[in-house]
Design a protein around this motif. Structure first.
Motif, PDB file in Angstrom:
ATOM      1  N   UNK A 122       0.823  -1.208   0.000  1.00 16.65           N
ATOM      2  CA  UNK A 122       0.000   0.000   0.000  1.00 16.65           C
ATOM      3  C   UNK A 122       0.861   1.263   0.000  1.00 16.65           C
ATOM      4  N   UNK A 123       1.954   1.248   0.748  1.00 14.74           N
ATOM      5  CA  UNK A 123       2.824   2.425   0.779  1.00 14.74           C
ATOM      6  C   UNK A 123       3.445   2.697  -0.594  1.00 14.74           C
ATOM      7  N   UNK A 124       3.985   1.649  -1.221  1.00 21.17           N
ATOM      8  CA  UNK A 124       4.618   1.824  -2.525  1.00 21.17           C
ATOM      9  C   UNK A 124       3.594   2.141  -3.603  1.00 21.17           C
ATOM     10  N   UNK A 125       2.422   1.541  -3.495  1.00 23.63           N
ATOM     11  CA  UNK A 125       1.384   1.826  -4.490  1.00 23.63           C
ATOM     12  C   UNK A 125       0.898   3.268  -4.360  1.00 23.63           C
ATOM     13  N   UNK A 126       0.789   3.738  -3.127  1.00 19.24           N
ATOM     14  CA  UNK A 126       0.415   5.137  -2.907  1.00 19.24           C
ATOM     15  C   UNK A 126       1.478   6.070  -3.459  1.00 19.24           C
ATOM     16  N   UNK A 127       2.741   5.722  -3.293  1.00 17.59           N
ATOM     17  CA  UNK A 127       3.828   6.534  -3.827  1.00 17.59           C
ATOM     18  C   UNK A 127       3.761   6.582  -5.357  1.00 17.59           C
TER      19      UNK A 127
END
Length: 228
Positions: free
Chosen positions: A126-131
């Motif tokens: 989720x963090x990388x996808x949000x980035x």
């Protein structure tokens, strides 16, 4: 011998004839209980997850249509540049390099997100996808900044053919990239269940589209510098 009856032999013959005729027991017809169960096993169960092949086919057809559209624009660009006497090259804004770096980095973070999902690291995913989504939005903002710089220089869409193609290329690519950002948000915000598309499949299909938009921008940027 006289007086002896042959009833047992005659009864056996009658039984044999009856068994070979239409009155004897018949084998079960094809497609009975076993066949019905086989048909049920071959059919997808109601409420089950649909095959992902339909999604892969859909994204393939979509990407081919987008590619054909931009190839038509590129052909018109090359023909117009080669035959036009009023072609005046424009100074491309430097912010385009920043935008290019942002979209290239977004492809990198997208693949890192998919690897995190494969490891069942949902927090990292989720963090990388949000980035990745944020970098896509940053790219779009940078493209608007490039337009503002050209407008400040007095370069508009109708100024000359070179400026017209710059606005057309960047606007068409930006519109399709907005669709990519929507796909990223869909994967990020939707709660997936067993009845629809799975999270890994959705992430993979969205990544195909996003990487395609990335490569398409590199191609368009090369064309724009060729137009100089």
């Amino acid at each position: 011998m006289p007086g002896t009856t042959a009833f047992p032999d005659e009864e056996l013959i009658v039984e044999d004839i009856g068994g070979s005729g239409g009155g004897g027991p018949k084998p079960p017809p094809g497609g009975g209980d076993d066949g019905g169960d086989g048909d049920k096993r071959r059919r997808p169960e109601p409420g089950g997850r649909p095959s992902p092949n339909r999604y892969y086919t859909g994204i393939t057809l979509g990407l081919v249509s987008i590619l054909m559209f931009f190839m038509a624009l590129a052909s018109a660009f090359l023909v117009r540049r080669g035959t036009s006497g009023d072609w005046i090259s424009i100074h491309l804004p430097r912010v385009l390099w920043f935008n290019t770096a942002a979209i290239l980095l977004s492809s990198f973070t997208l693949e890192r997100a998919r690897r995190a999902l494969a490891r069942l690291d949902h927090f990292g995913f989720r963090n990388l996808w949000t980035m990745t989504t944020g970098l896509g939005v940053l790219f779009l903002i940078g493209q608007l900044g490039a337009w503002r710089q050209l407008v400040a220089q007095g370069v508009f869409m109708a100024t000359n053919p070179a400026s017209s193609f710059f606005y057309i290329f960047t606007a068409a690519h930006g519109a399709h990239l907005i669709g990519g950002v929507c796909a990223l948000l869909y994967v990020l915000l939707r709660k997936f269940d067993e009845k629809g598309i799975g999270l890994p499949t959705a992430a993979e299909i969205a990544s195909y589209y996003w990487h395609f938009m990335d490569g398409l921008w590199i191609f368009l940027l090369a064309l724009l510098y060729l137009g100089k």
